[in-house]
Enzyme design. Structure first.
Site, PDB file in Angstrom:
ATOM      1  N   HIS A 184       3.320  -4.487   0.922  1.00 52.29           N
ATOM      2  CA  HIS A 184       3.348  -3.712   2.155  1.00 52.29           C
ATOM      3  C   HIS A 184       3.429  -4.712   3.317  1.00 52.29           C
ATOM      4  O   HIS A 184       2.891  -5.814   3.230  1.00 52.29           O
ATOM      5  CB  HIS A 184       2.045  -2.917   2.230  1.00 52.29           C
ATOM      6  CG  HIS A 184       1.974  -1.905   3.331  1.00 52.29           C
ATOM      7  ND1 HIS A 184       1.704  -2.254   4.627  1.00 52.29           N
ATOM      8  CD2 HIS A 184       2.130  -0.566   3.318  1.00 52.29           C
ATOM      9  CE1 HIS A 184       1.684  -1.157   5.370  1.00 52.29           C
ATOM     10  NE2 HIS A 184       1.947  -0.117   4.605  1.00 52.29           N
TER      11      HIS A 184
ATOM     12  N   ASP B 228      -5.036  -6.868  -1.441  1.00 51.60           N
ATOM     13  CA  ASP B 228      -4.806  -5.694  -0.597  1.00 51.60           C
ATOM     14  C   ASP B 228      -5.054  -4.481  -1.480  1.00 51.60           C
ATOM     15  O   ASP B 228      -4.222  -4.116  -2.299  1.00 51.60           O
ATOM     16  CB  ASP B 228      -3.369  -5.735  -0.064  1.00 51.60           C
ATOM     17  CG  ASP B 228      -2.952  -4.408   0.577  1.00 51.60           C
ATOM     18  OD1 ASP B 228      -3.785  -3.487   0.664  1.00 51.60           O
ATOM     19  OD2 ASP B 228      -1.785  -4.316   0.986  1.00 51.60           O
TER      20      ASP B 228
ATOM     21  N   GLN C 117      -4.244   0.727  -1.852  1.00 54.50           N
ATOM     22  CA  GLN C 117      -3.897   1.740  -2.861  1.00 54.50           C
ATOM     23  C   GLN C 117      -4.706   1.539  -4.139  1.00 54.50           C
ATOM     24  O   GLN C 117      -4.447   2.202  -5.145  1.00 54.50           O
ATOM     25  CB  GLN C 117      -2.395   1.669  -3.207  1.00 54.50           C
ATOM     26  CG  GLN C 117      -1.470   1.852  -2.029  1.00 54.50           C
ATOM     27  CD  GLN C 117      -1.486   3.263  -1.474  1.00 54.50           C
ATOM     28  OE1 GLN C 117      -1.989   4.209  -2.102  1.00 54.50           O
ATOM     29  NE2 GLN C 117      -0.936   3.428  -0.282  1.00 54.50           N
TER      30      GLN C 117
ATOM     31  N   LYS D 238      -7.249   6.603   3.206  1.00 54.87           N
ATOM     32  CA  LYS D 238      -6.483   6.866   1.977  1.00 54.87           C
ATOM     33  C   LYS D 238      -7.399   7.284   0.833  1.00 54.87           C
ATOM     34  O   LYS D 238      -6.950   7.510  -0.287  1.00 54.87           O
ATOM     35  CB  LYS D 238      -5.694   5.622   1.582  1.00 54.87           C
ATOM     36  CG  LYS D 238      -4.577   5.266   2.572  1.00 54.87           C
ATOM     37  CD  LYS D 238      -3.841   4.018   2.115  1.00 54.87           C
ATOM     38  CE  LYS D 238      -3.022   3.395   3.213  1.00 54.87           C
ATOM     39  NZ  LYS D 238      -1.771   4.106   3.476  1.00 54.87           N
TER      40      LYS D 238
ATOM     41  N   CYS E  80       7.159   0.931   4.472  1.00 55.83           N
ATOM     42  CA  CYS E  80       6.608  -0.344   4.958  1.00 55.83           C
ATOM     43  C   CYS E  80       6.770  -1.469   3.940  1.00 55.83           C
ATOM     44  O   CYS E  80       5.921  -2.363   3.846  1.00 55.83           O
ATOM     45  CB  CYS E  80       5.128  -0.216   5.353  1.00 55.83           C
ATOM     46  SG  CYS E  80       4.899   0.838   6.779  1.00 55.83           S
TER      47      CYS E  80
END
Ligand SMILES: Cc1ncc(COP(=O)(O)O)c(C=O)c1O
Lengths: 130, 414
Positions: free
Chosen positions: B127, B203, B206, B229, B371
């Site tokens: 991303h 990261d 998700q 999220k 993104c």
């Protein structure tokens, strides 16, 4: 929105008019809609009398951006630069027929924005927001 | 026959007030864009309303009752989040979102640890939030950026990992790709990265929402994620960092709350985690995220993962017949390897047109580059449509997606 995709729109999307690049163009502009990545390039040949003699567009994107750019090229041929400068988003809306949703408005006006950049130099905003 | 799980999901749906509201065209809202942001259960909404209507006050240093209550709730939310990812609460720093958490590491740790001769290793599927900060850091320090390649399915190519890790000071990698859902095998990569002397930032924007995550077991050095999220509010995110690393890092932003003693010429800083929380925090949303985590805990993250796998498997089965008519589904198409994300294109219909047509049926999907522009460019996809699943999605939602695609085929006269 679903009734937006009528035959003539799909036709312009699948068989874009004046598609490609122009040898001997006197003005060129290219831009993208950063929200979705759609790109349009417009090549113009303008004669000494300030009339758009020839136009080509190329690009990648959704049916709305590509069909409205295609329709615009048919319209702009033979137009005076000063008239191109005056074009607003109403011409796009007339071309594509019934209203498109606000979220897709920039798709519809991308071609116009690039055309005007080519005709009158860089413009900062979107048509009618300038 | 309705399975037990479907009963459970039916109950879950009733916890999300937005899902009971029809669209302006009178369609059932079929929300398949949780990878962008998830919907919020009533308990999270209530937590916000209760804070604002019953004990709104600034935290830390307040001596009156509601200030103490606000401080307690704010810090209790931190404890809840820490427990959820198996961290110590001093290692949980509130940020606005995953992006800010990653940038915090870039500025505070990166500028003080990355040198000219160093390599920052990331991957081709990141991303922008886990790419652009490292581009900036590399520009500032003169370090080199290197990329773990992906194959044509969007799976990380790790055959040459040892060579890729040579000279690497920082490995910054996503836990789960937001575009393809592919899960990074951290248990394989992290030990090798450490052996090569690298610090590892994950990261997890998700990751945490969709998988059970244990930062200690993963042994990652930094792990970033966003509340919105994972059923929580927008505006609140988390940076987890190993305590020793955080202790050694200078503050990122300076101001109130992050200080211990301030004199005109000099300041000593507060302890972890407050050292990194300058100014008044996002109190309400931190409390809301605590409520979101409690909700996820009540479902169980193993169940969440299994539910998404089940739905993805069902979706792949239902979509397979459309492949003959030009549907292209990207990624490894294996529910073992991906979380509940499905990226696709349909014949010559542009992803935006597809999303517009699906929208008329109440089906919300995202269209575009998600993104991840460099990944899209590499794969040769101008744009994709993306459906993503979460705890409140059902087989009926998948069926609505398939019906919507049939409608798109009709509209575009495929
Ligand atoms: C993989 C990944 N990383 C980072 C982010 C950034 O999250 P946020 O915008 O909440 O900071 C996202 C969200 O889209 C994401 O999917």
């Amino acid at each position: 929105m679903d009734d937006f995709y009528r035959d003539f729109i799909l036709d312009h999307y699948r068989n874009p008019r004046n598609f490609g690049t122009l040898e001997g163009a006197t003005a060129t502009a290219e831009d993208l809609n950063p929200l979705c990545g759609d790109t349009i390039r417009m090549d113009l040949r303008v004669n000494d009398g300030g009339i758009v003699e020839e136009v080509r567009f190329s690009g990648k994107g959704c049916a709305i951006s590509q069909a409205s750019a295609s329709m615009l090229t048919e319209e702009v041929k033979g137009m005076k630069l000063e008239d191109v400068a005056k074009l607003g988003k109403d011409i796009v809306l007339e071309n594509v027929g019934i209203g498109i949703s606000p979220t897709r408005m920039k798709c519809a006006t991308l071609g116009l924005r690039v055309l005007k950049s080519a005709a009158i130099g860089e413009i900062a905003g979107w048509p009618d927001e300038e | 026959m309705i399975s037990l799980d479907e009963r459970k999901v039916e109950r879950i749906i009733t916890d999300f007030p937005i899902l009971a509201k029809p669209t302006s065209r009178g369609k059932r809202l079929v929300y398949l864009d949780s990878a962008a942001t998830s919907q919020k259960p009533q308990s999270v909404i209530d937590a916000l309303v209760t804070y604002y209507s019953e004990y709104n006050a600034n935290i830390h240093r307040g001596v009156y009752e509601i200030a103490a209550r606000a401080t307690d709730a704010f810090e209790a939310a931190r404890e809840t989040v820490a427990r959820f990812v198996n961290a110590d609460s001093r290692e949980v720093i509130w940020t606005r979102n995953a992006t800010e958490a990653i940038n915090l590491v870039g500025y505070s740790w990166g500028l003080n640890n990355i040198r000219r001769s160093d390599v920052i290793l990331t991957s081709q599927l990141e991303h922008h939030s886990n790419l652009v900060p490292w581009q900036l850091l590399a520009e500032k320090t003169g370090a080199t950026l290197r990329f773990i390649p992906v194959d044509s399915r969007g799976v990380l190519q790790l055959d040459d990992l040892d060579a890729l890790l040579e000279g690497v000071k920082l490995l910054a990698i996503s836990h789960v790709s937001n575009t393809l859902g592919t899960i990074t095998p951290l248990e394989l990569i992290v030990p090798k990265a450490h052996a090569a002397g690298a610090t590892v930032l994950v990261d997890g924007a998700q990751g945490v929402p969709h998988l059970p995550v244990d930062v200690k077991a993963l042994d990652v050095d930094f792990y970033a994620f966003s509340g919105h999220k994972m059923l929580g509010p927008t505006g609140i995110g988390v940076l987890y960092g190993k305590r020793a690393l955080l202790e050694a890092m200078p503050p990122f932003l300076a101001g109130g709350d992050m200080i211990r003693k301030v004199e005109y010429e000099h300041t000593s800083f507060n302890d972890l985690p407050w050292k990194f929380e300058a100014g008044t925090s996002n109190i309400a949303d931190a409390i809301g995220l605590g409520a979101a985590v409690e909700y996820l805990e009540s479902l169980g993250m193993d169940w969440v993962r299994a539910h998404e796998q089940e739905l993805l498997g069902y979706a792949l089965d239902r979509l397979a017949p459309l492949e003959r008519r030009g549907l292209a589904v990207y990624g490894p198409k294996d529910p073992q390897l991906v979380s509940g994300v499905l990226s696709f294109n349909f014949a010559d219909i542009h992803a935006h047109d597809l999303a517009s047509i699906l929208d008329t049926e109440g089906v919300c999907v995202r269209a575009g580059h998600h993104c991840t522009m460099p990944l899209m460019e590499k794969m040769g996809w101008p744009a994709t449509a993306r459906a993503s699943f979460y705890v409140y999605n059902t087989r009926a939602d998948v069926d609505a997606l398939v019906d919507g695609l049939e409608k798109a085929a009709q509209v575009f006269k495929l």
